[in-house]
Write a protein that holds these residues in place. Structure first.
Motif, PDB file in Angstrom:
ATOM      1  N   ASN A  57       0.501  -1.280   0.075  1.00  0.00           N
ATOM      2  CA  ASN A  57      -0.291  -0.203  -0.281  1.00  0.00           C
ATOM      3  C   ASN A  57       1.040   1.292   0.467  1.00  0.00           C
ATOM      4  O   ASN A  57       0.337   2.364  -0.681  1.00  0.00           O
ATOM      5  N   ASP A  58       2.029   1.003   0.602  1.00  0.00           N
ATOM      6  CA  ASP A  58       2.540   2.426   0.624  1.00  0.00           C
ATOM      7  C   ASP A  58       3.545   3.040  -0.556  1.00  0.00           C
ATOM      8  O   ASP A  58       3.362   3.539  -0.816  1.00  0.00           O
ATOM      9  N   GLY A  59       3.742   1.341  -0.890  1.00  0.00           N
ATOM     10  CA  GLY A  59       4.082   1.650  -2.765  1.00  0.00           C
ATOM     11  C   GLY A  59       3.221   2.116  -3.762  1.00  0.00           C
ATOM     12  O   GLY A  59       3.756   3.456  -3.850  1.00  0.00           O
ATOM     13  N   MET A  60       2.361   1.916  -3.057  1.00  0.00           N
ATOM     14  CA  MET A  60       1.030   2.645  -3.984  1.00  0.00           C
ATOM     15  C   MET A  60       0.337   3.865  -3.882  1.00  0.00           C
ATOM     16  O   MET A  60       0.889   4.401  -4.923  1.00  0.00           O
ATOM     17  N   ALA A  61       0.862   3.816  -2.670  1.00  0.00           N
ATOM     18  CA  ALA A  61       0.814   5.616  -2.069  1.00  0.00           C
ATOM     19  C   ALA A  61       1.389   6.786  -2.781  1.00  0.00           C
ATOM     20  O   ALA A  61       1.308   7.752  -2.840  1.00  0.00           O
ATOM     21  N   VAL A  62       3.030   5.798  -2.777  1.00  0.00           N
ATOM     22  CA  VAL A  62       3.950   6.379  -3.069  1.00  0.00           C
ATOM     23  C   VAL A  62       3.999   7.378  -4.729  1.00  0.00           C
ATOM     24  O   VAL A  62       4.741   8.110  -5.266  1.00  0.00           O
ATOM     25  N   ALA A  63       3.652   6.521  -5.215  1.00  0.00           N
ATOM     26  CA  ALA A  63       3.826   6.258  -7.054  1.00  0.00           C
ATOM     27  C   ALA A  63       2.100   6.923  -7.145  1.00  0.00           C
ATOM     28  O   ALA A  63       1.957   7.830  -8.156  1.00  0.00           O
ATOM     29  N   GLU A  64       1.182   7.310  -6.773  1.00  0.00           N
ATOM     30  CA  GLU A  64       0.530   8.285  -6.918  1.00  0.00           C
ATOM     31  C   GLU A  64       0.164   9.915  -6.334  1.00  0.00           C
ATOM     32  O   GLU A  64      -0.315  10.446  -6.448  1.00  0.00           O
ATOM     33  N   ALA A  65       1.259   9.275  -5.234  1.00  0.00           N
ATOM     34  CA  ALA A  65       0.860  10.154  -4.386  1.00  0.00           C
ATOM     35  C   ALA A  65       1.641  12.382  -5.210  1.00  0.00           C
ATOM     36  O   ALA A  65       2.952  11.761  -5.419  1.00  0.00           O
ATOM     37  N   LEU A  66       1.516  13.092  -5.384  1.00  0.00           N
ATOM     38  CA  LEU A  66       2.355  14.320  -6.347  1.00  0.00           C
ATOM     39  C   LEU A  66       2.915  15.323  -4.937  1.00  0.00           C
ATOM     40  O   LEU A  66       3.676  15.741  -5.767  1.00  0.00           O
ATOM     41  N   ARG A  67       2.854  14.789  -3.816  1.00  0.00           N
ATOM     42  CA  ARG A  67       3.396  16.042  -3.269  1.00  0.00           C
ATOM     43  C   ARG A  67       5.075  15.362  -2.358  1.00  0.00           C
ATOM     44  O   ARG A  67       4.988  14.128  -2.097  1.00  0.00           O
TER      45      ARG A  67
END
Length: 71
Positions: free
Chosen positions: A15-25
Motif C-alpha cells: 500500500n505504501d508503494g502504491m501511495a508513493v506512486a500516486e502521491a503528487l507531493r
C-alpha cells in the motif's frame, strides 16, 4: 496471530508503494519511503520468530554455485 501480523506488514508495504506512486507531493513520498525500511525490519523479525518456533518454513535460499563446482 503472528502470521497475520507479518502478512499485514507486507500488505502495508504494498500500500505504501502504491501511495508513493500516486502521491503528487514529494514530502508525503519522502515520509512513506522513510517508513518502509522500518516496516521491513519489523516483518523480517516476525518471520525469523516464526521460523525459530517452526511455525513457518524457511524460504528458499540462493544456490551457492561455489559449492556445486567442487572437484
Amino acid at each position: 496471530m503472528m502470521f497475520k501480523i507479518v502478512a499485514l506488514g507486507t500488505i502495508s508495504i504494498a500500500n505504501d508503494g502504491m501511495a508513493v506512486a500516486e502521491a503528487l507531493r514529494t514530502d508525503i513520498q519522502t515520509k512513506f519511503l522513510r517508513i518502509t525500511p522500518e516496516v521491513m525490519k519489523f516483518i523480517k523479525d516476525g518471520a525469523d520468530i516464526m521460523i525459530e518456533n517452526e511455525w513457518f518454513e524457511q524460504p528458499p535460499q540462493a544456490i551457492e554455485h561455489k559449492n556445486l563446482a567442487v572437484i
